[in-house]
Design an enzyme around this catalytic site. Structure first.
Site, short mmCIF file in Angstrom:
data_model
loop_
_atom_site.label_atom_id
_atom_site.label_comp_id
_atom_site.label_asym_id
_atom_site.label_seq_id
_atom_site.Cartn_x
_atom_site.Cartn_y
_atom_site.Cartn_z
N CYS A 69 0.84 -1.20 0.00
CA CYS A 69 0.00 0.00 0.00
C CYS A 69 0.88 1.25 0.00
O CYS A 69 1.67 1.47 0.90
CB CYS A 69 -0.91 -0.01 1.22
SG CYS A 69 -1.75 -1.58 1.46
N CYS A 109 -8.94 1.36 19.95
CA CYS A 109 -8.80 0.72 18.66
C CYS A 109 -7.47 -0.03 18.61
O CYS A 109 -6.41 0.58 18.70
CB CYS A 109 -8.85 1.76 17.54
SG CYS A 109 -10.32 2.80 17.61
N CYS A 142 -12.39 -1.90 19.47
CA CYS A 142 -12.47 -2.13 18.03
C CYS A 142 -11.15 -2.76 17.58
O CYS A 142 -10.07 -2.29 17.96
CB CYS A 142 -12.70 -0.82 17.30
SG CYS A 142 -12.78 -0.98 15.50
N CYS A 202 -16.80 -0.54 11.02
CA CYS A 202 -16.18 0.78 10.91
C CYS A 202 -15.37 0.77 9.61
O CYS A 202 -14.50 -0.07 9.43
CB CYS A 202 -15.28 1.01 12.12
SG CYS A 202 -14.24 2.48 12.03
N ARG A 272 -15.88 10.28 11.77
CA ARG A 272 -14.70 10.49 12.63
C ARG A 272 -13.59 11.18 11.85
O ARG A 272 -13.23 10.75 10.75
CB ARG A 272 -14.20 9.14 13.15
CG ARG A 272 -13.04 9.25 14.11
CD ARG A 272 -12.64 7.88 14.62
NE ARG A 272 -13.81 7.15 15.07
CZ ARG A 272 -13.90 5.83 15.10
NH1 ARG A 272 -12.89 5.10 14.68
NH2 ARG A 272 -14.98 5.24 15.54
#
Length: 408
Positions: A69, A109, A142, A202, A272
């Protein structure tokens, strides 16, 4: 402005704007910017009042990712001088999470670099979730671990996870320009696995990678179809040592328009502000609170955020309040329809759950990927005035994976 009146009325009714209306928001002038913010702010306050939810990131495993990425500082071949370490032990992660909770975060998270977790990795994270819940039963957890295999979402849910993050990042049309090691469809599949397991999904985007207005609208409408409960909006942090280190396409005004468009398309969903707000919104961050109802507290995965105390002062000074642990983030209709996940009726919620990843990991070390998509269509990459603010990009050297106190 007729456009804004139409969008407010649709937002209050949970109706989707048209693509043309969403594109028109991105095309508004700086002279109209405060009107755009005020209009989207009406929708935000209708569904979320003046509450701001705080989220806190814990990077469980940093760097050494096999995925390519292009925006990510943890990617294969990255020369970014970030922290690199293997899995934190459950007590280390729990201690890091406790700092965020003490600072006011109601969601933690847990993020790990990599293509996706092995079954052993799911065991590790499950132990960490249990350790965090033992310390603070009320905290939301999360997980953001990459692509999920069959049965892994269910195991995370059984361990006590409340949500799973996996971002779409950009439009399906340009996703092949972002990474070659997995596909857009892989990401959609993981979001669907989270939904099916009963986790709160999410999933969000990254802006500033050279995408067109059409790309931004495409990904936000795709998110609406996936029906996540929270949509993190990341703004690319161009990290030295990554292919996108020279990509500086954002202004504070552009960021506000993107957030406003996202709010109009996803009116009753937790929007968010994630990675990059300090770098690109800068002194205009308080205005963004009129659009988004959720932010990350303190640092991100591999880069530093502003001081946690400054976040809290900003919220108070702007006339907002931190959402308490006992308050429900989502509007009642979304909680009732899916036990906290979302609504499914036609035109409801942030889209019907038919077409198809805190949380929204802060993208520079996030759940996986990004690159500069080719310019296409009429939505050209906007010109940027002023010099790139490379002075605002700082590699994280504290908190998880170090012996230094976290920024919370």
């Amino acid at each position: 402005m007729d456009l804004l009146n139409t969008l407010v009325n649709k937002g209050l009714r949970r109706e989707s704007p048209t693509r043309e209306e969403a594109l028109a928001v991105l095309a508004t002038s700086d002279d109209d910017l405060l009107d755009v913010v005020a209009a989207a702010g009406k929708v935000r306050r209708h569904w979320f009042g003046r509450r701001v939810k705080l989220n806190y990131l814990v990077n469980l495993k940093s760097g050494l990712c096999p995925e390519d990425c292009s925006y990510c500082s943890q990617r294969l071949g990255s020369k970014a001088e970030i922290l690199k370490y293997t899995w934190l032990k459950p007590d280390q992660a729990s201690q890091a999470a406790a700092a965020g909770v003490a600072g006011g975060a109601k969601r933690v998270c847990l993020v790990a670099s990599g293509r996706g977790p092995t079954d052993r990795d799911v065991d590790r994270v499950s132990d960490t979730i249990k350790a965090i819940k033992e310390q603070n039963e009320a905290v939301e957890v999360c997980a953001c671990l990459g692509l999920l295999s069959d049965g892994q979402a269910e195991r995370l849910r059984e361990a006590g996870a409340d949500a799973y993050n996996h971002n779409l990042n950009t439009s399906e049309a340009t996703y092949g320009d972002i990474t070659t090691t997995h596909t857009y469809a892989d990401r959609v599949d993981t979001v669907n696995k989270a939904h099916a397991a009963g986790l709160s999904a999410c999933s969000g985007l990254i802006a500033g990678m050279g995408e067109s207005d059409e790309d931004l609208v495409d990904v936000v409408f795709s998110l609406r179809e996936l029906d996540p409960d929270s949509v993190p909006v990341n703004f690319l942090i161009p990290m030295e040592g990554t292919p996108l280190a020279k990509e500086w396409h954002l202004t504070p005004q552009r960021c506000l328009r993107i957030l406003a468009m996202t709010r109009f398309v996803c009116p009753d969903v937790e929007v968010r502000i994630a990675g990059g707000r300090e770098v690109h919104l800068r002194t205009m961050q308080p205005l963004a609170l009129h659009l988004a109802n959720s932010i990350f507290l303190g640092d991100y995965l591999t880069s530093e955020g502003q001081a946690g105390r400054a976040d809290l002062e900003m919220i108070a000074d702007a006339g907002f309040e931190v959402e308490g642990a006992g308050e429900v983030t989502l509007p009642e209709h979304r909680v009732a329809d899916r036990g906290g996940c979302g609504s499914h009726g036609e035109g409801a919620g942030c889209g019907s759950h038919g077409a198809g990843g805190g949380c929204g990991s802060a993208h520079e070390g996030g759940s996986l990927c990004g690159s500069a998509p080719a310019e296409k269509g009429s939505g050209a990459v906007p010109a940027v005035t002023g010099e790139p603010r490379t002075d605002l990009v700082a590699v994280r050297r504290r908190g998880a994976g170090t012996d230094l106190a976290p920024n919370a």
